[in-house]
Design a protein around this motif. Structure first.
Motif, mmCIF file in Angstrom:
data_model
loop_
_atom_site.group_PDB
_atom_site.id
_atom_site.type_symbol
_atom_site.label_atom_id
_atom_site.label_comp_id
_atom_site.label_asym_id
_atom_site.label_seq_id
_atom_site.Cartn_x
_atom_site.Cartn_y
_atom_site.Cartn_z
ATOM 1 N N HIS A 66 -15.027 -39.143 -89.050
ATOM 2 C CA HIS A 66 -14.851 -40.065 -89.987
ATOM 3 C C HIS A 66 -13.804 -41.228 -89.428
ATOM 4 O O HIS A 66 -13.904 -42.342 -89.556
ATOM 5 C CB HIS A 66 -14.246 -39.461 -91.332
ATOM 6 C CG HIS A 66 -14.112 -40.499 -92.280
ATOM 7 N ND1 HIS A 66 -15.119 -41.177 -92.863
ATOM 8 C CD2 HIS A 66 -12.943 -40.943 -92.850
ATOM 9 C CE1 HIS A 66 -14.607 -41.908 -93.861
ATOM 10 N NE2 HIS A 66 -13.116 -41.508 -93.983
ATOM 11 N N PHE A 67 -12.679 -40.639 -88.778
ATOM 12 C CA PHE A 67 -11.706 -41.348 -88.287
ATOM 13 C C PHE A 67 -12.098 -42.381 -87.123
ATOM 14 O O PHE A 67 -12.134 -43.590 -87.319
ATOM 15 C CB PHE A 67 -10.573 -40.442 -87.626
ATOM 16 C CG PHE A 67 -9.772 -41.301 -86.727
ATOM 17 C CD1 PHE A 67 -8.802 -42.266 -86.785
ATOM 18 C CD2 PHE A 67 -9.731 -41.035 -85.184
ATOM 19 C CE1 PHE A 67 -8.102 -42.948 -85.994
ATOM 20 C CE2 PHE A 67 -9.013 -41.827 -84.472
ATOM 21 C CZ PHE A 67 -8.166 -42.624 -84.803
ATOM 22 N N SER A 68 -13.074 -41.925 -86.193
ATOM 23 C CA SER A 68 -13.830 -42.490 -85.371
ATOM 24 C C SER A 68 -14.792 -43.828 -85.914
ATOM 25 O O SER A 68 -14.735 -44.793 -85.417
ATOM 26 C CB SER A 68 -14.457 -41.844 -84.309
ATOM 27 O OG SER A 68 -13.823 -40.930 -83.802
ATOM 28 N N THR A 69 -15.411 -43.510 -87.095
ATOM 29 C CA THR A 69 -16.410 -44.361 -87.583
ATOM 30 C C THR A 69 -15.407 -45.530 -88.214
ATOM 31 O O THR A 69 -15.945 -46.740 -88.017
ATOM 32 C CB THR A 69 -16.938 -43.623 -88.623
ATOM 33 O OG1 THR A 69 -17.870 -42.908 -88.153
ATOM 34 C CG2 THR A 69 -17.789 -44.687 -89.561
ATOM 35 N N ILE A 70 -14.319 -45.334 -88.892
ATOM 36 C CA ILE A 70 -13.511 -46.247 -89.464
ATOM 37 C C ILE A 70 -12.676 -47.025 -88.606
ATOM 38 O O ILE A 70 -12.599 -48.269 -88.438
ATOM 39 C CB ILE A 70 -12.528 -45.748 -90.450
ATOM 40 C CG1 ILE A 70 -13.126 -44.882 -91.453
ATOM 41 C CG2 ILE A 70 -11.476 -46.524 -90.876
ATOM 42 C CD1 ILE A 70 -14.113 -45.648 -92.624
ATOM 43 N N PHE A 71 -12.383 -46.391 -87.316
ATOM 44 C CA PHE A 71 -11.663 -47.172 -86.606
ATOM 45 C C PHE A 71 -12.651 -47.884 -85.801
ATOM 46 O O PHE A 71 -12.164 -49.203 -85.479
ATOM 47 C CB PHE A 71 -11.067 -46.037 -85.231
ATOM 48 C CG PHE A 71 -10.151 -46.709 -84.245
ATOM 49 C CD1 PHE A 71 -8.917 -46.713 -84.652
ATOM 50 C CD2 PHE A 71 -10.526 -47.314 -83.316
ATOM 51 C CE1 PHE A 71 -8.060 -47.204 -83.620
ATOM 52 C CE2 PHE A 71 -9.571 -47.950 -82.333
ATOM 53 C CZ PHE A 71 -8.517 -47.756 -82.630
ATOM 54 N N LYS A 72 -13.833 -47.531 -85.252
ATOM 55 C CA LYS A 72 -14.759 -48.704 -84.779
ATOM 56 C C LYS A 72 -15.063 -49.824 -85.808
ATOM 57 O O LYS A 72 -15.283 -51.001 -85.304
ATOM 58 C CB LYS A 72 -15.957 -48.076 -84.444
ATOM 59 C CG LYS A 72 -16.859 -48.734 -83.617
ATOM 60 C CD LYS A 72 -17.976 -48.006 -82.830
ATOM 61 C CE LYS A 72 -18.789 -49.346 -82.124
ATOM 62 N NZ LYS A 72 -19.755 -48.484 -81.065
ATOM 63 N N LYS A 73 -15.409 -49.558 -87.048
ATOM 64 C CA LYS A 73 -15.548 -50.474 -88.065
ATOM 65 C C LYS A 73 -14.431 -51.705 -88.114
ATOM 66 O O LYS A 73 -14.578 -52.990 -88.221
ATOM 67 C CB LYS A 73 -15.814 -49.903 -89.424
ATOM 68 C CG LYS A 73 -16.133 -50.949 -90.377
ATOM 69 C CD LYS A 73 -16.179 -50.038 -91.842
ATOM 70 C CE LYS A 73 -16.167 -51.234 -92.941
ATOM 71 N NZ LYS A 73 -16.438 -50.453 -94.349
ATOM 72 N N GLU A 74 -13.125 -51.236 -88.109
ATOM 73 C CA GLU A 74 -12.109 -52.030 -87.967
ATOM 74 C C GLU A 74 -11.725 -52.634 -86.928
ATOM 75 O O GLU A 74 -11.100 -53.803 -86.915
ATOM 76 C CB GLU A 74 -10.729 -51.096 -88.678
ATOM 77 C CG GLU A 74 -11.103 -50.732 -89.925
ATOM 78 C CD GLU A 74 -11.068 -51.722 -91.088
ATOM 79 O OE1 GLU A 74 -10.266 -52.658 -91.079
ATOM 80 O OE2 GLU A 74 -11.910 -51.652 -91.842
ATOM 81 N N THR A 75 -12.022 -52.177 -85.624
ATOM 82 C CA THR A 75 -11.587 -52.663 -84.467
ATOM 83 C C THR A 75 -12.768 -53.207 -83.450
ATOM 84 O O THR A 75 -12.373 -53.765 -82.590
ATOM 85 C CB THR A 75 -10.695 -51.742 -83.677
ATOM 86 O OG1 THR A 75 -11.379 -50.473 -83.152
ATOM 87 C CG2 THR A 75 -9.332 -51.488 -84.333
ATOM 88 N N GLY A 76 -13.895 -52.585 -83.682
ATOM 89 C CA GLY A 76 -14.895 -52.890 -82.964
ATOM 90 C C GLY A 76 -15.177 -52.059 -81.647
ATOM 91 O O GLY A 76 -15.948 -52.123 -80.942
ATOM 92 N N LEU A 77 -13.915 -51.088 -81.605
ATOM 93 C CA LEU A 77 -13.962 -50.108 -80.494
ATOM 94 C C LEU A 77 -13.917 -48.692 -81.124
ATOM 95 O O LEU A 77 -13.292 -48.608 -81.960
ATOM 96 C CB LEU A 77 -13.042 -50.469 -79.588
ATOM 97 C CG LEU A 77 -12.991 -52.025 -78.922
ATOM 98 C CD1 LEU A 77 -11.618 -52.083 -78.111
ATOM 99 C CD2 LEU A 77 -13.966 -51.901 -77.684
ATOM 100 N N THR A 78 -14.290 -47.883 -80.074
ATOM 101 C CA THR A 78 -14.063 -46.352 -80.438
ATOM 102 C C THR A 78 -12.476 -46.281 -80.267
ATOM 103 O O THR A 78 -12.261 -47.022 -79.508
ATOM 104 C CB THR A 78 -14.972 -45.386 -79.757
ATOM 105 O OG1 THR A 78 -14.667 -45.535 -78.569
ATOM 106 C CG2 THR A 78 -16.572 -45.617 -80.105
ATOM 107 N N PRO A 79 -12.169 -45.085 -80.747
ATOM 108 C CA PRO A 79 -10.745 -44.647 -80.390
ATOM 109 C C PRO A 79 -10.603 -44.547 -78.673
ATOM 110 O O PRO A 79 -9.522 -45.166 -78.230
ATOM 111 C CB PRO A 79 -10.448 -43.495 -81.150
ATOM 112 C CG PRO A 79 -11.170 -43.605 -82.280
ATOM 113 C CD PRO A 79 -12.509 -44.289 -81.734
ATOM 114 N N ASN A 80 -11.632 -44.125 -77.889
ATOM 115 C CA ASN A 80 -11.589 -43.524 -76.671
ATOM 116 C C ASN A 80 -11.761 -45.156 -76.098
ATOM 117 O O ASN A 80 -11.033 -45.132 -74.889
ATOM 118 C CB ASN A 80 -12.577 -42.799 -76.274
ATOM 119 C CG ASN A 80 -12.061 -41.359 -76.437
ATOM 120 O OD1 ASN A 80 -10.880 -40.958 -76.612
ATOM 121 N ND2 ASN A 80 -13.017 -40.591 -76.716
#
Length: 92
Positions: A66-80
């Motif tokens: 869920h974190f990775s999904t939200i992070f990508k939605k907000e930043t355009g990138l995965t956390p990695n």
């Protein structure tokens, strides 16, 4: 964190709290919380070698997915991807 819980803590109805908060900040409580969590996650990605599941937990997400999904939605990138981009940009 639920809107109802915050509103109860503030002794306001959920709708009234939501409206006051949105007027005061220009963001809904959910938007504000999401941005706050993502900014904290970015700092952890820059400054630590913590694994993603620990970052997700520390930022208030119940799962890494869920974190990775939200992070990508907000930043355009995965956390990695974000961590790698930051490391490449600032490594000598």
């Amino acid at each position: 964190i639920k809107l109802d819980d915050i509103a109860k803590h503030s002794n306001l109805s959920p709708i009234y709290f939501h409206n006051l908060f949105t007027v005061a900040t220009g963001k809904t409580p959910h938007q504000f919380l999401t941005e706050y969590r993502i900014e904290n996650a970015k700092k952890m990605l820059w400054n630590t070698e913590c694994i993603l599941s620990d970052i997700a937990t520390n930022c208030g997400y119940s799962s890494q997915q869920h974190f990775s999904t939200i992070f990508k939605k907000e930043t355009g990138l995965t956390p990695n991807e974000y961590r790698k981009m930051f490391q490449q940009k600032y490594s000598y």
